[in-house]
Design an enzyme around this catalytic site. Structure first.
Site, PDB file in Angstrom:
ATOM      1  N   ASP A  25       0.569  -1.089   0.112  1.00 41.59           N
ATOM      2  CA  ASP A  25       0.457  -0.041   0.447  1.00 41.59           C
ATOM      3  C   ASP A  25       0.612   1.067  -0.280  1.00 41.59           C
ATOM      4  OD1 ASP A  25      -1.803  -2.129   0.046  1.00 41.59           O
ATOM      5  OD2 ASP A  25      -2.906  -1.062   1.643  1.00 41.59           O
ATOM      6  N   HIS A  27      -0.272   4.228  -0.358  1.00 45.32           N
ATOM      7  CA  HIS A  27      -1.104   5.741   0.617  1.00 45.32           C
ATOM      8  C   HIS A  27       0.388   7.130   0.930  1.00 45.32           C
ATOM      9  CE1 HIS A  27      -3.997   3.624   3.151  1.00 45.32           C
ATOM     10  NE2 HIS A  27      -3.037   2.535   3.918  1.00 45.32           N
ATOM     11  N   ASP A  54      -4.627   0.638  -2.610  1.00 43.65           N
ATOM     12  CA  ASP A  54      -4.578   2.045  -1.426  1.00 43.65           C
ATOM     13  C   ASP A  54      -2.870   3.248  -1.763  1.00 43.65           C
ATOM     14  OD1 ASP A  54      -6.430   1.274  -0.328  1.00 43.65           O
ATOM     15  OD2 ASP A  54      -5.580   0.828   1.297  1.00 43.65           O
ATOM     16  N   ASN A  80     -10.114   0.209  -0.832  1.00 47.48           N
ATOM     17  CA  ASN A  80     -10.652   0.284  -0.273  1.00 47.48           C
ATOM     18  C   ASN A  80     -10.517   1.941  -0.313  1.00 47.48           C
ATOM     19  OD1 ASN A  80      -8.330  -0.142   1.596  1.00 47.48           O
ATOM     20  ND2 ASN A  80      -9.979   0.793   3.517  1.00 47.48           N
ATOM     21  N   HIS A  81      -9.109   2.850  -0.220  1.00 54.42           N
ATOM     22  CA  HIS A  81      -9.643   4.150  -0.349  1.00 54.42           C
ATOM     23  C   HIS A  81      -9.804   5.121  -1.571  1.00 54.42           C
ATOM     24  CE1 HIS A  81      -7.417   4.560   4.242  1.00 54.42           C
ATOM     25  NE2 HIS A  81      -7.293   3.976   4.388  1.00 54.42           N
ATOM     26  N   HIS A 190      -3.655  -4.097   2.256  1.00 50.84           N
ATOM     27  CA  HIS A 190      -4.942  -3.097   3.389  1.00 50.84           C
ATOM     28  C   HIS A 190      -4.976  -3.693   4.688  1.00 50.84           C
ATOM     29  CE1 HIS A 190      -9.044  -2.286   4.081  1.00 50.84           C
ATOM     30  NE2 HIS A 190      -8.704  -3.667   4.838  1.00 50.84           N
TER      31      HIS A 190
END
Length: 245
Positions: A25, A27, A54, A80-81, A190
Site C-alpha cells: 500500500d 498511501h 491504496d 478501499n481508499h 490492506h
C-alpha cells in the site's frame, strides 16, 4: 505482456523478458517508491510493477501516486481508499467521512478534479492474474476465499467485493485458509503487518509505509527477495530528487 480486462479481473501474460515486482500500500509515499525502484534497478522497458492498491490517503503525495496510473509499467488493483474516493466523487459518501480515514489531502481539491481521478480509478480491476500454471500469481487488495477458477470467473457478489476491498478475517486469524484451496500465490495489502507474512495462499506485503516506523515494501514475484525503506530514510538519501522511470 499484454493484458485483457474481463469484468473485474485483469489477466496478464507471463513476463518473459524482465522481472515482475509487487509493491505494498503506497498511501501517498511516492518518495519511498522512488528510492526502492532505484534500489532494484527497475527497467521500465522490461520490468513490471504491480500494486495491491491504496495508492492514496494518509501520505503526503497522493496526487503523485495517482499519476503512476499513467505509467505503462504500473499495474494497480482497486483498494478501499480508491473505492472511497469514487464514492465521494459520485456523491454517495460525504467528504468529511473520507477525511477521517486519510482523505484530507483532497480538502482543497475541486469537485471536477476529484471526478477526473474517480474516472481513472473506475477502470481498475479488483484483481490481477499474472501467468498460468506453476508460474501464476494473483494480486488483490484485501482478501479472497475461493480457488483460481473462482477468481478467474470475475463475477463477485456484493459480499465478495466487500471482502476483496475491506476484508481482514484472514489477517486477524478469523478466516480459514482451507477456504483458499486451489488459489495460487496471492499478494495483498490492506492490513499493515510488521513484516511480510503468508497466511494460506496470501502474502501480506503492506508494512505501514505511511505510519511512524512503517516501511514501504517491494517484493519480486514468486521469489523471496524483498526491499524495504521508511519515507524518512528514503528522503535522507535524496529520493525526492530521483526521477520515476
Amino acid at each position: 505482456m499484454d493484458s485483457t480486462l474481463v469484468t473485474d479481473v485483469c489477466h496478464h501474460s507471463t513476463n518473459r523478458t524482465g522481472r515482475d515486482f509487487i509493491v505494498g500500500d503506497l498511501h501517498g509515499c511516492v518518495d519511498a517508491l522512488r528510492y526502492l525502484l532505484h534500489e532494484i534497478e527497475f527497467d521500465p522497458a522490461r520490468d513490471r510493477l504491480f500494486s495491491v492498491g491504496d495508492l492514496v490517503d494518509r501520505g503526503a503525495q497522493s496526487e503523485e501516486a495517482l499519476a503512476l496510473l499513467e505509467k505503462p509499467w504500473f499495474h494497480a488493483v482497486l483498494g478501499n481508499h480508491e473505492d472511497t474516493l469514487i464514492a465521494v466523487a459520485e456523491g454517495r459518501l460525504r467528504r468529511q467521512w473520507w477525511y477521517g480515514i486519510g482523505g484530507s489531502w483532497a480538502a482543497a481539491l475541486p469537485d471536477e478534479r476529484l471526478r477526473h481521478y474517480a474516472e481513472k480509478l473506475r477502470t481498475l480491476p479488483l484483481a490481477r492474474v499474472v501467468g498460468s500454471g506453476s508460474e501464476r500469481f494473483n494480486v488483490l487488495h484485501a482478501e479472497f476465499f475461493g480457488s483460481d477458477a473462482d477468481l478467474d470467473a470475475g463475477v463477485f457478489s456484493d459480499e465478495a467485493r466487500q471482502r476483496l476491498l475491506w476484508g481482514r478475517e484472514l489477517a486477524i486469524g478469523n478466516g480459514d485458509p482451507e477456504r483458499q484451496r486451489g488459489l495460487s500465490l496471492t499478494y495483498c495489502g490492506h492490513t499493515p503487518m510488521r513484516e511480510l507474512q503468508q497466511i494460506g495462499s496470501q502474502v501480506f506485503i503492506d508494512t505501514g509505509a505511511f505510519g511512524p516506523g512503517g516501511k514501504l515494501t517491494i517484493v519480486e514475484a514468486r521469489r523471496s527477495r524483498r526491499w524495504q525503506v521508511t519515507v524518512d530514510a528514503a528522503r535522507a538519501e535524496g529520493a525526492a530528487a530521483l526521477a520515476l522511470p
